[in-house]
Scaffold this active site. Structure first.
Site, PDB file in Angstrom:
ATOM      1  N   ASN A  15      -9.338   6.688  -8.986  1.00  0.00           N
ATOM      2  CA  ASN A  15      -9.622   5.477  -8.213  1.00  0.00           C
ATOM      3  C   ASN A  15      -9.697   5.898  -6.743  1.00  0.00           C
ATOM      4  O   ASN A  15      -8.669   6.060  -6.090  1.00  0.00           O
ATOM      5  CB  ASN A  15      -8.494   4.455  -8.446  1.00  0.00           C
ATOM      6  CG  ASN A  15      -8.691   3.203  -7.601  1.00  0.00           C
ATOM      7  OD1 ASN A  15      -9.743   3.013  -6.995  1.00  0.00           O
ATOM      8  ND2 ASN A  15      -7.675   2.345  -7.568  1.00  0.00           N
ATOM      9  N   TRP A  16     -10.919   6.088  -6.282  1.00  0.00           N
ATOM     10  CA  TRP A  16     -11.091   6.587  -4.914  1.00  0.00           C
ATOM     11  C   TRP A  16     -10.764   5.528  -3.859  1.00  0.00           C
ATOM     12  O   TRP A  16     -10.694   5.841  -2.674  1.00  0.00           O
ATOM     13  CB  TRP A  16     -12.529   7.073  -4.703  1.00  0.00           C
ATOM     14  CG  TRP A  16     -12.846   8.380  -5.339  1.00  0.00           C
ATOM     15  CD1 TRP A  16     -12.003   9.197  -6.046  1.00  0.00           C
ATOM     16  CD2 TRP A  16     -14.117   9.051  -5.318  1.00  0.00           C
ATOM     17  NE1 TRP A  16     -12.668  10.320  -6.464  1.00  0.00           N
ATOM     18  CE2 TRP A  16     -13.969  10.254  -6.040  1.00  0.00           C
ATOM     19  CE3 TRP A  16     -15.373   8.752  -4.784  1.00  0.00           C
ATOM     20  CZ2 TRP A  16     -15.022  11.159  -6.214  1.00  0.00           C
ATOM     21  CZ3 TRP A  16     -16.423   9.641  -4.952  1.00  0.00           C
ATOM     22  CH2 TRP A  16     -16.243  10.837  -5.661  1.00  0.00           C
ATOM     23  N   LYS A  17     -10.630   4.278  -4.268  1.00  0.00           N
ATOM     24  CA  LYS A  17     -10.405   3.177  -3.320  1.00  0.00           C
ATOM     25  C   LYS A  17     -11.486   3.231  -2.227  1.00  0.00           C
ATOM     26  O   LYS A  17     -12.607   3.621  -2.509  1.00  0.00           O
ATOM     27  CB  LYS A  17      -8.979   3.233  -2.765  1.00  0.00           C
ATOM     28  CG  LYS A  17      -7.943   3.339  -3.902  1.00  0.00           C
ATOM     29  CD  LYS A  17      -6.538   3.114  -3.491  1.00  0.00           C
ATOM     30  CE  LYS A  17      -5.628   3.205  -4.711  1.00  0.00           C
ATOM     31  NZ  LYS A  17      -4.247   2.934  -4.436  1.00  0.00           N
ATOM     32  N   HIS A 101      -7.083  -5.040  -9.572  1.00  0.00           N
ATOM     33  CA  HIS A 101      -6.165  -4.127  -8.880  1.00  0.00           C
ATOM     34  C   HIS A 101      -5.339  -4.926  -7.874  1.00  0.00           C
ATOM     35  O   HIS A 101      -5.864  -5.781  -7.166  1.00  0.00           O
ATOM     36  CB  HIS A 101      -6.944  -3.010  -8.181  1.00  0.00           C
ATOM     37  CG  HIS A 101      -6.041  -1.903  -7.722  1.00  0.00           C
ATOM     38  ND1 HIS A 101      -5.190  -2.047  -6.658  1.00  0.00           N
ATOM     39  CD2 HIS A 101      -5.831  -0.663  -8.217  1.00  0.00           C
ATOM     40  CE1 HIS A 101      -4.487  -0.928  -6.509  1.00  0.00           C
ATOM     41  NE2 HIS A 101      -4.863  -0.069  -7.443  1.00  0.00           N
ATOM     42  N   GLU A 103      -4.226  -4.304  -5.038  1.00  0.00           N
ATOM     43  CA  GLU A 103      -4.683  -4.255  -3.636  1.00  0.00           C
ATOM     44  C   GLU A 103      -5.758  -5.308  -3.383  1.00  0.00           C
ATOM     45  O   GLU A 103      -5.882  -5.818  -2.278  1.00  0.00           O
ATOM     46  CB  GLU A 103      -5.212  -2.853  -3.295  1.00  0.00           C
ATOM     47  CG  GLU A 103      -4.073  -1.857  -3.124  1.00  0.00           C
ATOM     48  CD  GLU A 103      -4.490  -0.406  -3.249  1.00  0.00           C
ATOM     49  OE1 GLU A 103      -5.704  -0.117  -3.333  1.00  0.00           O
ATOM     50  OE2 GLU A 103      -3.594   0.451  -3.270  1.00  0.00           O
ATOM     51  N   GLU A 173       0.375  -0.846 -13.626  1.00  0.00           N
ATOM     52  CA  GLU A 173       0.552  -0.324 -12.276  1.00  0.00           C
ATOM     53  C   GLU A 173       1.641  -1.115 -11.549  1.00  0.00           C
ATOM     54  O   GLU A 173       1.343  -2.142 -10.919  1.00  0.00           O
ATOM     55  CB  GLU A 173      -0.737  -0.470 -11.481  1.00  0.00           C
ATOM     56  CG  GLU A 173      -1.918   0.247 -12.074  1.00  0.00           C
ATOM     57  CD  GLU A 173      -2.773   0.886 -10.991  1.00  0.00           C
ATOM     58  OE1 GLU A 173      -3.107   2.050 -11.155  1.00  0.00           O
ATOM     59  OE2 GLU A 173      -3.055   0.222  -9.983  1.00  0.00           O
ATOM     60  N   GLY A 179       0.813   4.198  -4.282  1.00  0.00           N
ATOM     61  CA  GLY A 179       0.695   4.811  -2.956  1.00  0.00           C
ATOM     62  C   GLY A 179       2.016   5.070  -2.261  1.00  0.00           C
ATOM     63  O   GLY A 179       2.041   5.374  -1.067  1.00  0.00           O
ATOM     64  N   SER A 218       1.313   6.502  -8.097  1.00  0.00           N
ATOM     65  CA  SER A 218       1.900   7.782  -7.665  1.00  0.00           C
ATOM     66  C   SER A 218       1.932   8.852  -8.755  1.00  0.00           C
ATOM     67  O   SER A 218       2.865   9.664  -8.815  1.00  0.00           O
ATOM     68  CB  SER A 218       3.290   7.566  -7.069  1.00  0.00           C
ATOM     69  OG  SER A 218       3.190   6.781  -5.890  1.00  0.00           O
TER      70      SER A 218
END
Ligand code: PGA
Length: 259
Positions: A15-17, A101, A103, A173, A179, A218
């Site tokens: 997941n490159w975000k 997600h 975020e 998650e 992160g 993580s």
């Protein structure tokens, strides 16, 4: 395009975000391709920002590495400025899409209903949804993590039935692990994965058999084997460590070593 491996033992999803550039992606993908073309038991998936999907298509099209997006519209077509549809993702060869997600869910106020609709739209258009679920630290400390995850799944179950989870991917998650460098312990992840499997199995055994559950938050080369060895952990969703070729490769090798 090479088809996704049939029923791979593990999945590792990058997941490159909101990271990357044409130039950086090129060298990262070159490294992925060189190191990861001989994996036997693991499906690698790269989820990039929309503008780079064409680059993924052209660089990964002749490899075993699949790709996808990090979000998608719930609607199929129409006056939705700034949105991207499932068919558009298919046009660029996507087979997967990350949905819900945390975020996004927190920053853009995505409701469980919205996410559920995206989930079904993705399936309808032949994309495999990677549905993110998980609790906050406060919820974990209060001991209500299973209730929270259960509620996230219930919206899909209520609208579309448990059968919607057949051939889908859930990524557990915990928000406190994303992160932060503080991954869930194998025992914490094991308990939640078991809970999710049991919940779906109680409603539809066939769907539960065809559901994969990844762990995200993580994941790194040091904890990957321990996490991936756990029964019911079908692989990982990897953020930060997917941006470093060596770290990502080591995580993928860890997944591939377990069979
Ligand atoms: P992380 O991100 O690996 O950087 O914790 C995981 C994710 O958010 O998918």
């Amino acid at each position: 395009m090479t088809q996704t491996k049939k029923s791979p033992k593990k999945f590792v999803v990058a997941n490159w975000k909101m990271h990357g550039s044409l130039k950086q992606n090129q060298s990262l993908l070159d490294a992925y391709i060189k190191a990861l073309s001989n994996l036997k038991h693991t499906q690698i998936v790269v989820c990039a920002p929309y503008p780079y999907l064409a680059q993924l298509q052209s660089m990964l099209g002749s490899t075993d590495i699949a790709w996808g997006a990090q979000n998608m519209a719930k609607n199929e077509i129409g006056p939705f400025t700034g949105e991207v549809s499932a068919e558009m993702l298919r046009d660029f060869g996507c087979e997967y899409v990350i949905l819900g997600h945390s975020e996004r869910a927190t920053a853009y106020c995505e409701s469980d209903e919205n996410i559920a609709q995206k989930f079904m739209t993705a399936k309808k258009h032949g994309l495999t949804p990677i549905l993110c679920v998980g609790e906050t630290l406060i919820e974990r400390e209060a001991g209500v993590m299973e209730m929270v995850v259960s509620k996230q799944l219930d919206t899909i179950i209520k609208l579309y039935g448990a059968e919607a989870f057949a051939d889908a991917i859930i990524s557990y998650e915990p928000i406190w692990a994303i992160g932060t460098g503080l991954a869930a312990t194998p025992d914490q992840a094991k308990a939640m994965h078991k809970f999710i499997h049991n919940k779906i199995a109680a409603l539809n055994v066939e769907a539960e058999n065809r559901l994969k559950i990844l762990y995200g938050g993580s994941v790194n080369p040091q904890n990957a084997v321990q996490l991936f060895e756990v029964e019911n952990i079908d692989g990982g969703l990897v953020g930060k460590c997917s941006l470093d070729a060596q770290n990502f490769e080591n995580i993928c090798f860890a997944a591939d070593s377990i069979h």
